[in-house]
Scaffold this active site. Sequence first.
Site, PDB file in Angstrom:
ATOM      1  N   TYR A 153       0.849  -1.192   0.000  1.00 50.21           N
ATOM      2  CA  TYR A 153       0.000   0.000   0.000  1.00 50.21           C
ATOM      3  C   TYR A 153       0.890   1.250   0.000  1.00 50.21           C
ATOM      4  CZ  TYR A 153      -2.851   3.452   2.657  1.00 50.21           C
ATOM      5  OH  TYR A 153      -3.481   4.565   3.130  1.00 50.21           O
ATOM      6  N   ASP A 238      -1.456  -5.622   9.648  1.00 51.47           N
ATOM      7  CA  ASP A 238      -2.553  -4.724   9.293  1.00 51.47           C
ATOM      8  C   ASP A 238      -3.657  -5.597   8.713  1.00 51.47           C
ATOM      9  OD1 ASP A 238      -2.785  -1.694   7.229  1.00 51.47           O
ATOM     10  OD2 ASP A 238      -4.305  -2.894   8.260  1.00 51.47           O
ATOM     11  N   ILE A 240      -6.808  -4.736   8.073  1.00 47.38           N
ATOM     12  CA  ILE A 240      -7.894  -3.825   7.728  1.00 47.38           C
ATOM     13  C   ILE A 240      -8.910  -4.419   6.753  1.00 47.38           C
ATOM     14  CG2 ILE A 240      -6.720  -2.689   5.813  1.00 47.38           C
ATOM     15  CD1 ILE A 240      -7.909  -0.044   6.695  1.00 47.38           C
ATOM     16  N   LYS A 277     -12.718  -0.260   5.581  1.00 45.87           N
ATOM     17  CA  LYS A 277     -12.882  -1.151   4.436  1.00 45.87           C
ATOM     18  C   LYS A 277     -14.009  -2.146   4.651  1.00 45.87           C
ATOM     19  CE  LYS A 277      -9.277   0.886   2.828  1.00 45.87           C
ATOM     20  NZ  LYS A 277      -9.352   1.869   1.744  1.00 45.87           N
TER      21      LYS A 277
END
Lengths: 487, 487
Positions: A153, A238, A240, A277
């Site tokens: 990302y 992470d 998410i 998300k």
Amino acid sequence: MGFISGNNKKLLSKIATNDGHGENSAYFDGWKAYENDPFHLTQNPNGVIQMGLAENQLCFDLIQEWVVNNPKASICTSEGAQDFKDIAIFQDYHGLPEFRKAVSRFMEKVRGDRVTFDPERIVMSGGATGAIETLTFCLADPGDAFLVPTPYYPAFDRDLRWRTRVQLYPVVCESSNNFKVTKEALEDAYEKAQESNIRVKGLLINNPSNPLGTVLDRETLKDILRFINDKNIHLVCDEIYAATAFSQPSFISIAEVKEEVVGCNENLVHIIYSLSKDLGFPGFRVGIIYSYNDVVVNIARKMSSFGLVSTQTQRLIASMLSDDIFVENFIAKSSVRLSQRHGLFTKGLAQVGINTLKSNAGLFFWMDLRRLLKEPTFEDELDLWHIIINEVKLNVSPGCSFHCSEPGWFRVCFANMDDETMRVALRRIRHFVLKENKGLEVASKKQCRRNKLEISLSFRRLDDFMNSPFMNSPHSPMSSPMVQART
Amino acid sequence: MALLSKLATNEQHGENSPYFDGWKAYDNDPFHLVNNPNGVIQMGLAENQLSFDLIEEWIKRNPKASICTTEGMESFRTIANFQDYHGLPEFRSAIAKFMEKTRGSRVKFDPERVVMAGGATGANETLMFCLADPGDAFLVPSPYYPGFNRDLRWRTGVQLLPISCKSSNSFKITIEALKEAYENAQQANVKVKGLILTNPSNPLGTTLDRDTLKNLLTFTNEHNIHLVCDEIYATTVFDAPQFVSIAEIITNDEVTNRCINKDLVHIVYSLSKDMGFPGFRVGIVYSFNDDVVNCARKMSSFGLVSTQTQHIIAAMLSDDEFVEEFLIESAKRLRKRHEKFTGGLEEVGIKCLKSNAGLFCWMDLRPLLKEPTHDGEVTLWKLIINDVKLNVSPGSSFNCPETGWFRVCFANIDDQTVDIALVRIRMFVDGNNDVKENGVAKEKQHWKRSNLRLSFSNGKYDENVMSLNMMSPNSPIPHSPLVRARN
């Protein structure tokens, strides 16, 4: 960030005058094109379709229905207004107890109740953006480094490094084995860092992966845990995209695996989460740090003062996520819709010979356009990208912006648009690819109107950006990804 | 290799201060009019709870302002999805307009310069990141808000150099004191990057007059250093003299306008005090420096305001009629409460610094000190907590250069509680007078001067450091000021 006056260079901090914010990247071109000519089904059907934004807009109907039926969840309805004052004055950085409980319950459900989370370890942050930065502040000193598997990302560069002055060191993953994170790649990166005298403090992984859309299997997770324990470095996961896993193999959280690794030091393991998300609430800035290290929980909580979740939002989320029936229904429906959307796209592309990395999670897929490159270079990738933006009129994200080691890959988001728009997008890609296919068969120069690129770009020459009025003004009119907290 | 960062293991977060003792006492024995009338009254929290009825009434009349009501629901999706760090345009407009109104419309604010932050806590930290490098220093007049130690220094590495202000001239900031502090820094080879002050002042409750502001501005301008004005208490001004914002000085004064480098001037604002919304985390950075606006905006990704909150605030603060009525009524109630409290104190011979703003008064208890030392102040403070059962804040926690001063908050409790607090103070003072009159320790009929329950070693806070409370993530002190984002 554009031109900074000579005086300001002296007046301001180094952080304010370096490029650590990450916005001086070629990535902007796609956004300019979109902003100048945004697609609209009826008003601008030939405009650029936004496929560079990893947003989940598929289930708002479910949420809206719930909100209408649960007026007490809001402090602004007649039913909920009596709590307005208590909520508005509550600023304890532990957060509302019901919020912490609801979030930990939700995290458990998303992981199929295979693991429990302790509400006392839930710490708030300014979105996942704030969570990553805060954890970095807790775990590393300026100059230290975190290993990060590529492709990753883009905003990790900012979140992990900018104000913390921590470095990012890539763990190169390759298409030859579907970009898996291998033991060898980890060891290799670690050694190279050591050789360069870089002190590695941890490893950051994104599972499910952005941009790949894949989930890490159990063995890989165990290998990773063994690796970090062996080197006595931290592991930040992470997660998410946890609830965006829509088909097998199921998502496995690090929380589930850490028990299975003998001698695993829990003090090294930390999870990042957010509702941006899974639920589609990026505007609400609900970031979560969940650490198994008591000191880190304590310190991160103190740091959360710099980015707490609005109590108005805590209250709404607490109510919503405590509703077990709603949550179960939501997770199930969201999966189905994501799966359908993903299937439609990837099959549609396969029919014209475009491969995508096999994936089962995320709000995007990782498209393989290597065979459309003249040469396997990043320059060619950017040229192809410009064609896609300006001629195919889709804003997709080139692999180089994700630090992919190989040119020719593109991330395409599919969950931020309605069905109609999706169909238009698919048609355009297929049309373009079929044209390219014909062109590739003929070795002539007439294959593409490459000389008519509206924006000429010399790879890595950023003078255009530096002098552009957009860059100078504090009043950036763009809603580009970089002005979004997270993309 | 050390497991955690230096930040995580130093004590710059500021919570290991004896300041905690008052909070422990309160949490163990919180006052309640009916259920615990002998408990400790909370007077250490600078909250504005006097005008919530006006706000609740507005909320009920304006269901469209919420995205959760049937009237407002249609905006839910767009709002939840909006993560542009510029913020909702209507939010920025409303904030700019509100800031104008609180300054009597004497100056205009440009919505394009309104940048969000995680409360004023986040705003102050962000400005430090923009303006100073680690090791640089900011001058700050003392006494000052204790949270500055954390907000300005902890993660930024910036130093704070106090400018001593004296009671002999009502703690005014003199140019001499400023010059002295600056020169001392120079001699110690410390680079001063700016001056930060809170106006209206916490803990003094006073506003800076026009001349002082001009002089400060001239000084910072001459030395090419920044001036940060935390105007968080702007609307709590309830009496003459009128509040003068730094914005007025640099915009309205022709001479100043011409000669002052506006790139050096920045304002911090928030809705936590003026509106009483600390839970909503609405922090604002307003800079006259374009590059700072730009940079702070990029940094705001780490602590944006929830769009759910932006939306309601935008609606509320755009309602001119409501805002005008609120400002007038809020000021009226603050004045009344201030008069009642300071009047009650005067009756028992306790003087407060003459003040016209803030949610507190600065109480002079020097006559009650056994000895004019730090120890003497702390002893008196513990007496007030444990015997008088009021949690007030000792001047030392504000870095006050003189002992014997205490900050007492009065806007977070109702009228009856104020009455009770005054009765207790009266009894304490009378008891004290008895002792003085007779010259010998007299048996206190009204007060059981019990052994102080908390032992205190001068300057050594090891107990607090080692205490389980500090180490556990499950801090049992949920309401202390330091777990609050700001107090």
